[in-house]
Scaffold this motif. Structure first.
Motif, PDB file in Angstrom:
ATOM      1  N   ALA A  18       0.844  -1.206   0.000  1.00  8.75           N
ATOM      2  CA  ALA A  18       0.000   0.000   0.000  1.00  8.75           C
ATOM      3  C   ALA A  18       0.876   1.251   0.000  1.00  8.75           C
ATOM      4  N   SER A  19       0.373   2.311  -0.623  1.00  4.75           N
ATOM      5  CA  SER A  19       1.037   3.617  -0.580  1.00  4.75           C
ATOM      6  C   SER A  19      -0.039   4.690  -0.676  1.00  4.75           C
ATOM      7  N   LEU A  20       0.336   5.917  -0.390  1.00  3.25           N
ATOM      8  CA  LEU A  20      -0.597   7.039  -0.456  1.00  3.25           C
ATOM      9  C   LEU A  20       0.144   8.207  -1.094  1.00  3.25           C
ATOM     10  N   VAL A  50       4.934  11.269   5.388  1.00  4.65           N
ATOM     11  CA  VAL A  50       5.816  12.337   4.927  1.00  4.65           C
ATOM     12  C   VAL A  50       4.992  13.615   4.865  1.00  4.65           C
ATOM     13  N   ILE A  51       5.462  14.662   5.545  1.00  5.12           N
ATOM     14  CA  ILE A  51       4.747  15.940   5.595  1.00  5.12           C
ATOM     15  C   ILE A  51       5.707  17.045   5.179  1.00  5.12           C
ATOM     16  N   PRO A  81       4.326   7.915   0.413  1.00  2.00           N
ATOM     17  CA  PRO A  81       4.662   7.568  -0.974  1.00  2.00           C
ATOM     18  C   PRO A  81       5.424   6.257  -1.157  1.00  2.00           C
ATOM     19  N   ARG A  82       6.101   5.777  -0.127  1.00  2.00           N
ATOM     20  CA  ARG A  82       6.827   4.507  -0.259  1.00  2.00           C
ATOM     21  C   ARG A  82       5.929   3.338   0.089  1.00  2.00           C
ATOM     22  N   PRO A  83       6.041   2.226  -0.609  1.00  4.04           N
ATOM     23  CA  PRO A  83       5.187   1.058  -0.332  1.00  4.04           C
ATOM     24  C   PRO A  83       5.375   0.536   1.094  1.00  4.04           C
ATOM     25  N   PHE A  84       4.267   0.144   1.682  1.00  8.31           N
ATOM     26  CA  PHE A  84       4.258  -0.436   3.025  1.00  8.31           C
ATOM     27  C   PHE A  84       4.747  -1.875   2.962  1.00  8.31           C
TER      28      PHE A  84
END
Length: 87
Positions: A18-20, A50-51, A81-84
């Motif tokens: 998962a990523s966002l 990440v903020i 942004p990085r895959p879980f």
């Protein structure tokens, strides 16, 4: 400034991969957002939020079980942004 509750999404379960994407939320109902980290598998790798701050620098926030983060989600670019890796 007093805040009033607007939206509660409830629990979300993320699986491996998962990523966002980095994004900014709607100002109408996301002035301040909160993330409560409920749990993760013991073998899961840290999956930072990440903020991007007002100064343009990014910070990576790793939450542990039971920790909560408040942030200005309609003004600060944020995502995972990085895959879980884990469950």
């Amino acid at each position: 400034m007093p805040l009033r509750p607007a939206i509660a999404y409830g629990l979300r379960a993320y699986r491996g991969g998962a990523s966002l994407k980095m994004h900014i939320d709607k100002i109408e109902d996301h002035v301040v957002s909160a993330i409560l980290h409920v749990d993760h598998d013991d073998d899961a790798r840290p999956w930072p939020l990440v903020i991007e701050g007002f100064d343009g620098r990014t910070a990576e926030v790793v939450l542990e079980k039971g920790e909560m983060l408040f942030y200005e989600s309609a003004k600060c670019l944020h995502g995972r942004p990085r895959p879980f890796v884990g469950d």
